[in-house]
Design a protein around this motif. Structure first.
Motif, PDB file in Angstrom:
ATOM      1  N   THR A   1       7.074  10.283  40.278  1.00 25.62           N
ATOM      2  CA  THR A   1       7.474  11.572  39.754  1.00 25.62           C
ATOM      3  C   THR A   1       8.306  11.530  38.558  1.00 25.62           C
ATOM      4  OG1 THR A   1       7.348  12.393  42.114  1.00 25.62           O
ATOM      5  CG2 THR A   1       8.210  13.892  40.338  1.00 25.62           C
TER       6      THR A   1
ATOM      7  N   PRO B   1      10.506  13.849  36.936  1.00 23.42           N
ATOM      8  CA  PRO B   1      11.255  15.095  36.934  1.00 23.42           C
ATOM      9  C   PRO B   1      12.004  15.417  35.748  1.00 23.42           C
ATOM     10  CG  PRO B   1      12.604  13.546  38.280  1.00 23.42           C
ATOM     11  CD  PRO B   1      11.265  13.065  38.072  1.00 23.42           C
TER      12      PRO B   1
ATOM     13  N   ALA C   1      10.237  17.628  32.990  1.00 23.59           N
ATOM     14  CA  ALA C   1      10.123  19.046  32.890  1.00 23.59           C
ATOM     15  C   ALA C   1      10.373  19.762  31.788  1.00 23.59           C
ATOM     16  CB  ALA C   1      10.873  19.366  34.234  1.00 23.59           C
TER      17      ALA C   1
ATOM     18  N   HIS D   1       7.216  24.340  33.716  1.00 23.80           N
ATOM     19  CA  HIS D   1       7.690  24.481  35.158  1.00 23.80           C
ATOM     20  C   HIS D   1       6.664  23.886  35.935  1.00 23.80           C
ATOM     21  CE1 HIS D   1      11.035  26.922  33.924  1.00 23.80           C
ATOM     22  NE2 HIS D   1      10.302  27.799  33.344  1.00 23.80           N
TER      23      HIS D   1
ATOM     24  N   HIS E   1       4.758  20.167  37.558  1.00 26.45           N
ATOM     25  CA  HIS E   1       4.946  18.834  37.979  1.00 26.45           C
ATOM     26  C   HIS E   1       4.218  17.562  37.139  1.00 26.45           C
ATOM     27  CE1 HIS E   1       6.372  20.912  41.466  1.00 26.45           C
ATOM     28  NE2 HIS E   1       5.293  21.625  41.402  1.00 26.45           N
TER      29      HIS E   1
ATOM     30  N   TRP F   1       3.822  13.716  36.400  1.00 27.22           N
ATOM     31  CA  TRP F   1       3.620  12.162  37.051  1.00 27.22           C
ATOM     32  C   TRP F   1       3.528  11.160  36.117  1.00 27.22           C
ATOM     33  CZ3 TRP F   1       1.171  16.473  39.149  1.00 27.22           C
ATOM     34  CH2 TRP F   1       1.850  16.988  40.495  1.00 27.22           C
TER      35      TRP F   1
END
Length: 412
Positions: A256, A258, A261, A265, A267, A269
């Motif tokens: 992931t 994060p 971001a 909004h 996700h 990877w």
């Protein structure tokens, strides 16, 4: 033909388009206006040449109809838009868009055209649906060359990712049901394309280079360094899809991101693939508006290979790269009709997904052979074959006479 026929105002061009597509589906040694006209039983190539070069019809509108046809027969909410380019090797310098440039098809720098294609894949099947010809800067900056090839004044320089974005925007605006986009490193390395996909809430699995840098909890790192630091337990064996010789198993891992971001909004990877035999690595930047499991990202990555199958079928079976047209409009019309022929085969093959006994379902290539043998060839006449033999010999005799007459003006 019912799907695209309204784009041709009179019955004559509608019949000619039908015959042209039938010629593309036929197993001709080479495909050009001459061989297709002969196959159709015409008394010369003029009608087919007129259809491609001079008749009044809009190839973009025909591709829009093909897209709607595909949406109706192959459409699925989890559909994947696939972007890739292919090169057509050409001689000379006059064919629109041609120059010495790298071609992934040839694997080296060659004199060729490059075009960005958009393909659609769903559980029902896959097919080409749209195309954009890449014009190098050497063409954009040469007004005389542009004019000779009929390039519209409105066409400016665009990179391949920019062309891909236009194709995707057109497909989405046209209502094609899709959830994902997949592409190779040429498109995964462009942050503007990725941002545009996030803005449209389209998930993506885009390949990136080993030198690509991503933000992790420990700072920005290269993708190959991340792969080297992963523990063995991070890798899982997952099939990327069914192949002719079994499942396409690879080792996969994902982490992931994060810190990647943004205002969209979703996700982020980093997906990693390792060949179980050679250890070769591949890397993908992924995004989705919703959380998805690893096997879902792997399935989208595996879908990307279907566009290579489409290229192979369109070139070897439908003459995608066999055109002999130098001008902008003729190139787009030829390619559009090849796309239409490929979409017909994909939709027809999708209606037969099961077989009795130990037979596999009918493939696009097998359907093309059956359609020609049972429908097209059965309608041809012996007289057509003889008439074209006479036409060719008469044309060659006229050409020979002209060559000798021209030589007599120069030679004593």
């Amino acid at each position: 033909m019912d799907a695209v026929g309204a784009r041709f105002g009179r019955p004559e061009p509608r019949r000619r388009v039908r015959d042209f597509v039938a010629g593309l589906l036929a197993p001709l040694p080479t495909k050009n206006c001459w061989t297709i006209a002969e196959h159709a039983g015409d008394d010369g190539p003029g009608g087919m040449q007129d259809l491609i070069g001079r008749a009044s019809w809009d190839d973009a509108e025909v591709r829009a109809d093909v897209r709607d046809f595909v949406a109706a027969r192959l459409g699925h909410p989890d559909g994947v838009l696939l972007i890739d380019e292919t090169g057509d090797l050409k001689k000379g310098v006059h064919t629109v868009g041609v120059q010495r440039q790298y071609s992934g098809t040839a694997g080296k720098i060659e004199n060729c055209q490059l075009a960005v294609h958009l393909s659609y894949a769903s559980p029902a099947g896959h097919t080409l649906i749209d195309v954009a010809l890449y014009l190098p800067k050497s063409w954009i900056e040469d007004p005389m060359r542009r004019a000779e090839a009929g390039v519209p004044d409105s066409v400016g320089f665009a990179t391949k990712p920019q062309l891909a974005r236009r194709l995707i925007d057109t497909a989405v605006a046209g209502g094609l049901p899709c959830r994902w986009v997949a592409g190779d490193e040429a498109y995964g390395g462009d942050p503007h394309l990725a941002a545009a996909l996030r803005d449209q809430r389209l998930g993506y699995v885009l390949a990136v280079a080993c030198s690509h840098r991503v933000p992790t909890g420990l700072g920005v790192a290269r993708t190959d360094q991340i792969a080297a630091d992963l523990p063995p337990r991070a890798w899982q064996r997952i099939s990327a899809g069914n192949g002719a010789k079994g499942h396409r198993y690879y080792d996969w891992a994902f982490i992931t991101l994060p810190l990647a971001a943004d205002q969209h909004h979703g996700h982020h990877w980093l997906l990693l693939r390792r060949n179980r035999t050679t250890g070769e690595l591949a890397f993908y930047r992924c995004w989705s508006p919703d959380l998805v499991p690893l096997h879902h990202l792997v399935a989208v990555a595996g879908r990307r290979w279907s566009i290579e199958e489409s290229f192979q079928a369109a070139k070897t079976g439908l003459g995608l790269d066999q055109h002999q047209h130098r001008r902008w409009q003729a190139w787009h019309r030829w390619t559009t009709l090849v796309i239409a022929a490929h979409a017909f085969l994909a939709a027809a093959a999708a209606t037969n997904t099961t077989s009795s006994g130990n037979l596999i379902p009918i493939t696009v290539n097998e359907l093309r052979r059956l359609f020609h043998a049972l429908v097209i060839e059965a309608a041809r006449r012996v007289a057509d074959v003889i008439a074209w033999s006479i036409f060719r010999r008469r044309h060659q005799a006229t050409a020979k006479t002209s060559h000798y007459a021209r030589q007599a003006l120069r030679e004593p």
